[in-house]
Design a protein around this motif. Structure first.
Motif, mmCIF file in Angstrom:
data_model
loop_
_atom_site.group_PDB
_atom_site.id
_atom_site.type_symbol
_atom_site.label_atom_id
_atom_site.label_comp_id
_atom_site.label_asym_id
_atom_site.label_seq_id
_atom_site.Cartn_x
_atom_site.Cartn_y
_atom_site.Cartn_z
ATOM 1 N N ASP A 102 0.825 -1.241 -0.090
ATOM 2 C CA ASP A 102 -0.009 -0.238 -0.087
ATOM 3 C C ASP A 102 0.792 1.182 0.064
ATOM 4 O O ASP A 102 0.563 2.199 0.665
ATOM 5 C CB ASP A 102 -0.960 -0.006 1.206
ATOM 6 C CG ASP A 102 -1.919 -1.154 1.072
ATOM 7 O OD1 ASP A 102 -2.435 -1.657 0.022
ATOM 8 O OD2 ASP A 102 -2.031 -1.846 2.262
ATOM 9 N N VAL A 103 1.822 1.275 -0.902
ATOM 10 C CA VAL A 103 2.744 2.354 -0.784
ATOM 11 C C VAL A 103 2.927 2.705 -2.318
ATOM 12 O O VAL A 103 2.588 1.719 -3.442
ATOM 13 C CB VAL A 103 4.165 2.106 -0.329
ATOM 14 C CG1 VAL A 103 4.072 1.795 1.062
ATOM 15 C CG2 VAL A 103 4.739 0.873 -1.066
ATOM 16 N N GLN A 104 3.691 3.760 -2.852
ATOM 17 C CA GLN A 104 3.693 4.030 -4.206
ATOM 18 C C GLN A 104 4.747 3.012 -5.013
ATOM 19 O O GLN A 104 6.115 2.799 -4.284
ATOM 20 C CB GLN A 104 4.466 5.392 -4.228
ATOM 21 C CG GLN A 104 4.742 5.936 -5.736
ATOM 22 C CD GLN A 104 5.495 7.270 -5.818
ATOM 23 O OE1 GLN A 104 5.467 7.973 -4.958
ATOM 24 N NE2 GLN A 104 6.204 7.418 -6.856
ATOM 25 N N GLU A 105 4.192 2.419 -5.836
ATOM 26 C CA GLU A 105 5.231 1.379 -6.408
ATOM 27 C C GLU A 105 6.293 1.954 -7.343
ATOM 28 O O GLU A 105 5.936 2.929 -8.182
ATOM 29 C CB GLU A 105 4.218 0.389 -7.537
ATOM 30 C CG GLU A 105 4.861 -0.785 -7.746
ATOM 31 C CD GLU A 105 5.418 -1.668 -6.500
ATOM 32 O OE1 GLU A 105 6.268 -2.346 -6.565
ATOM 33 O OE2 GLU A 105 4.562 -1.912 -5.618
ATOM 34 N N PRO A 106 7.475 1.676 -7.256
ATOM 35 C CA PRO A 106 8.658 2.520 -7.842
ATOM 36 C C PRO A 106 8.836 1.890 -9.369
ATOM 37 O O PRO A 106 8.485 0.904 -9.771
ATOM 38 C CB PRO A 106 9.807 2.089 -7.269
ATOM 39 C CG PRO A 106 9.689 0.787 -6.684
ATOM 40 C CD PRO A 106 8.010 0.496 -6.406
ATOM 41 N N SER A 107 8.956 2.711 -10.291
ATOM 42 C CA SER A 107 9.478 2.475 -11.701
ATOM 43 C C SER A 107 10.867 2.718 -11.678
ATOM 44 O O SER A 107 11.427 3.211 -10.813
ATOM 45 C CB SER A 107 8.739 3.326 -12.524
ATOM 46 O OG SER A 107 9.367 4.867 -12.240
ATOM 47 N N VAL A 108 11.663 2.276 -12.872
ATOM 48 C CA VAL A 108 13.147 2.394 -13.000
ATOM 49 C C VAL A 108 13.326 3.822 -12.689
ATOM 50 O O VAL A 108 14.464 4.227 -12.127
ATOM 51 C CB VAL A 108 13.547 1.758 -14.259
ATOM 52 C CG1 VAL A 108 14.948 2.116 -14.445
ATOM 53 C CG2 VAL A 108 13.432 0.232 -13.967
ATOM 54 N N ASP A 109 12.532 4.614 -13.398
ATOM 55 C CA ASP A 109 12.762 6.092 -13.497
ATOM 56 C C ASP A 109 12.927 6.972 -12.303
ATOM 57 O O ASP A 109 13.378 7.532 -11.838
ATOM 58 C CB ASP A 109 11.964 6.746 -14.708
ATOM 59 C CG ASP A 109 12.384 6.524 -16.148
ATOM 60 O OD1 ASP A 109 13.632 6.090 -16.199
ATOM 61 O OD2 ASP A 109 11.507 6.559 -16.919
ATOM 62 N N ASP A 110 11.636 6.398 -11.433
ATOM 63 C CA ASP A 110 11.523 6.972 -10.034
ATOM 64 C C ASP A 110 12.844 6.597 -9.280
ATOM 65 O O ASP A 110 13.428 7.575 -8.337
ATOM 66 C CB ASP A 110 10.373 6.099 -9.302
ATOM 67 C CG ASP A 110 9.132 6.532 -9.589
ATOM 68 O OD1 ASP A 110 8.904 7.659 -10.321
ATOM 69 O OD2 ASP A 110 8.279 5.689 -9.807
ATOM 70 N N LEU A 111 13.488 5.400 -9.424
ATOM 71 C CA LEU A 111 14.620 5.204 -8.428
ATOM 72 C C LEU A 111 15.778 5.835 -9.047
ATOM 73 O O LEU A 111 16.804 6.442 -8.226
ATOM 74 C CB LEU A 111 15.053 3.478 -8.653
ATOM 75 C CG LEU A 111 13.846 2.810 -8.107
ATOM 76 C CD1 LEU A 111 14.031 1.205 -8.440
ATOM 77 C CD2 LEU A 111 13.854 3.050 -6.467
ATOM 78 N N LEU A 112 15.987 5.973 -10.371
ATOM 79 C CA LEU A 112 16.956 6.667 -10.953
ATOM 80 C C LEU A 112 17.269 8.234 -10.947
ATOM 81 O O LEU A 112 18.140 8.694 -10.570
ATOM 82 C CB LEU A 112 17.304 6.368 -12.288
ATOM 83 C CG LEU A 112 17.262 4.839 -13.094
ATOM 84 C CD1 LEU A 112 17.424 4.880 -14.475
ATOM 85 C CD2 LEU A 112 18.966 4.544 -12.754
ATOM 86 N N GLN A 113 15.901 8.738 -10.895
ATOM 87 C CA GLN A 113 15.935 10.234 -10.541
ATOM 88 C C GLN A 113 16.610 10.495 -9.153
ATOM 89 O O GLN A 113 17.106 11.560 -8.802
ATOM 90 C CB GLN A 113 14.492 10.642 -10.620
ATOM 91 C CG GLN A 113 14.048 10.918 -11.895
ATOM 92 C CD GLN A 113 12.461 10.810 -12.257
ATOM 93 O OE1 GLN A 113 11.716 11.508 -11.156
ATOM 94 N NE2 GLN A 113 11.922 10.976 -13.374
ATOM 95 N N ARG A 114 16.042 9.808 -8.310
ATOM 96 C CA ARG A 114 16.280 9.887 -6.775
ATOM 97 C C ARG A 114 17.754 9.485 -6.560
ATOM 98 O O ARG A 114 18.703 9.929 -5.913
ATOM 99 C CB ARG A 114 15.544 9.027 -5.919
ATOM 100 C CG ARG A 114 14.201 9.743 -5.861
ATOM 101 C CD ARG A 114 13.138 8.825 -5.158
ATOM 102 N NE ARG A 114 11.880 9.460 -4.999
ATOM 103 C CZ ARG A 114 10.964 9.483 -6.022
ATOM 104 N NH1 ARG A 114 11.249 9.104 -7.225
ATOM 105 N NH2 ARG A 114 9.704 10.154 -5.891
ATOM 106 N N ALA A 115 18.274 8.441 -7.334
ATOM 107 C CA ALA A 115 19.664 7.934 -7.221
ATOM 108 C C ALA A 115 20.749 8.853 -7.847
ATOM 109 O O ALA A 115 21.917 8.799 -7.208
ATOM 110 C CB ALA A 115 19.764 6.471 -8.039
ATOM 111 N N ALA A 116 20.387 9.664 -8.473
ATOM 112 C CA ALA A 116 21.244 10.757 -9.027
ATOM 113 C C ALA A 116 21.513 12.041 -8.068
ATOM 114 O O ALA A 116 22.361 12.666 -8.504
ATOM 115 C CB ALA A 116 20.450 11.467 -10.467
ATOM 116 N N LEU A 117 20.849 12.026 -6.841
ATOM 117 C CA LEU A 117 20.725 12.996 -6.205
ATOM 118 C C LEU A 117 22.138 12.873 -5.285
ATOM 119 O O LEU A 117 22.827 11.930 -4.973
ATOM 120 C CB LEU A 117 19.792 13.063 -4.999
ATOM 121 C CG LEU A 117 18.347 13.501 -5.724
ATOM 122 C CD1 LEU A 117 17.172 13.241 -4.866
ATOM 123 C CD2 LEU A 117 18.223 14.927 -6.380
#
Length: 302
Positions: A102-117
């Motif tokens: 019951d949480v936001q399901e991640p996409s690859v792009d979701d993870l990559l955007q945050r991983a670049a921080l």
């Protein structure tokens, strides 16, 4: 006598700034105490997040000089990242835990955007957990397998290491790492509790093995044997705090300072010095989480 008094004063002053004397009377740098890294903790969880100043003071007293703050949901990520941005010896991961529903399901792009921080050094915590099926079959856990595959793809594309959680799901975990990772993903099996066979398979794929306070539990005889056999050069240490406090703190809320007890247990199993465990596991942390060596922000050291 004045010369002897001056000598005593010089010794006092140099001891205050971390020097000691050799046999010839010359000042030399004092030996540094062993420093430990907590490679996996949840400082964003409510049991710990309001106590950061206290926890950091305890870390300093226990010679724990760094910690990796682990993300378990995308909703939690801003809090985890803020810890890494706010302190010069904290880093962050980004991922969605296999038990998080019951949480936001991640996409690859979701993870990559945050991983670049800045100060994000890993993808995870991710993996498979069939321990609590809650009446479901393993076949019905396909959503977990799909989520894990997304994280593996993000790790491949970002080049960041993967933090793997596996519980009662070792064979599916290994199979997905092989099929999706294709030999191009490195990482760590955190809070390891699996068999020697699973450890060997993870090591063969280039993964590190991280041991927690479970090593000190009375009923962890088989795990201690695994830890004895895993090369120290492939070991990390962690608390997984606020959970799994090691002996002599079992039953309390865990914290990064307690990772020293994990190191002590590992040193006993390996038959080596605590200094050796501190040096090698810290070097392993830097080898795996290479981005942690980058200077990216002006953060607090208090």
């Amino acid at each position: 006598s004045r010369r002897r008094s001056s000598g005593r004063m010089l010794r006092h002053l140099t001891n205050q700034v971390g020097l000691c004397f050799d046999n010839g009377g010359f000042a030399q740098p004092a030996p540094r105490p062993p420093m430990f890294v907590d490679s996996h903790c949840h400082l964003s969880f409510p049991e710990l997040h309001t106590r950061i100043a206290e926890l950091r003071s305890a870390m300093r007293s226990a010679d724990v000089d760094r910690a990796l703050c682990i993300c378990t949901t995308l909703e939690e990520f801003p809090t985890v990242h803020a810890l890494a941005q706010g302190y010069d010896n904290f880093w962050a991961s980004v991922g969605v835990h296999p038990d998080s529903e019951d949480v936001q399901e991640p996409s690859v792009d979701d993870l990559l955007q945050r991983a670049a921080l800045p100060r994000v050094v890993a993808i995870g915590e991710t993996g498979l957990d069939y321990y609590r099926l809650n009446g479901r079959s393993i076949e019905q856990m396909q959503w977990q397998r799909e989520r894990f595959a997304v994280h593996i793809r993000a790790a491949r594309r970002s080049g960041l290491p993967l933090i793997v959680h596996t519980r009662s799901a070792a064979q599916d975990t290994l199979a997905l790492l092989r099929s999706e990772g294709e030999g191009a993903v490195r990482g760590v099996f955190h809070c390891f509790t699996e068999t020697q066979q699973v450890a060997d398979a993870a090591l063969e794929m280039g993964f590190f093995i991280s041991f927690s306070g479970i090593l000190s539990f009375k009923n962890a005889t088989e795990l201690r044997e695994v830890a004895r056999r895993v090369p120290l050069e492939r070991c990390l240490i962690e608390t997984d705090s606020p959970y799994l406090a090691p002996v002599p703190h079992r039953g309390r809320i865990n914290q990064p300072a307690y990772v020293r007890h994990v190191a002590e247990q590992l040193a006993e199993l390996k038959g080596c010095s605590l200094q050796r465990v501190a040096e090698v596991t810290s070097a392993n942390f830097e080898e795996l989480f290479r981005r942690s060596l980058e200077v990216t922000v002006e953060a607090s050291d208090t």
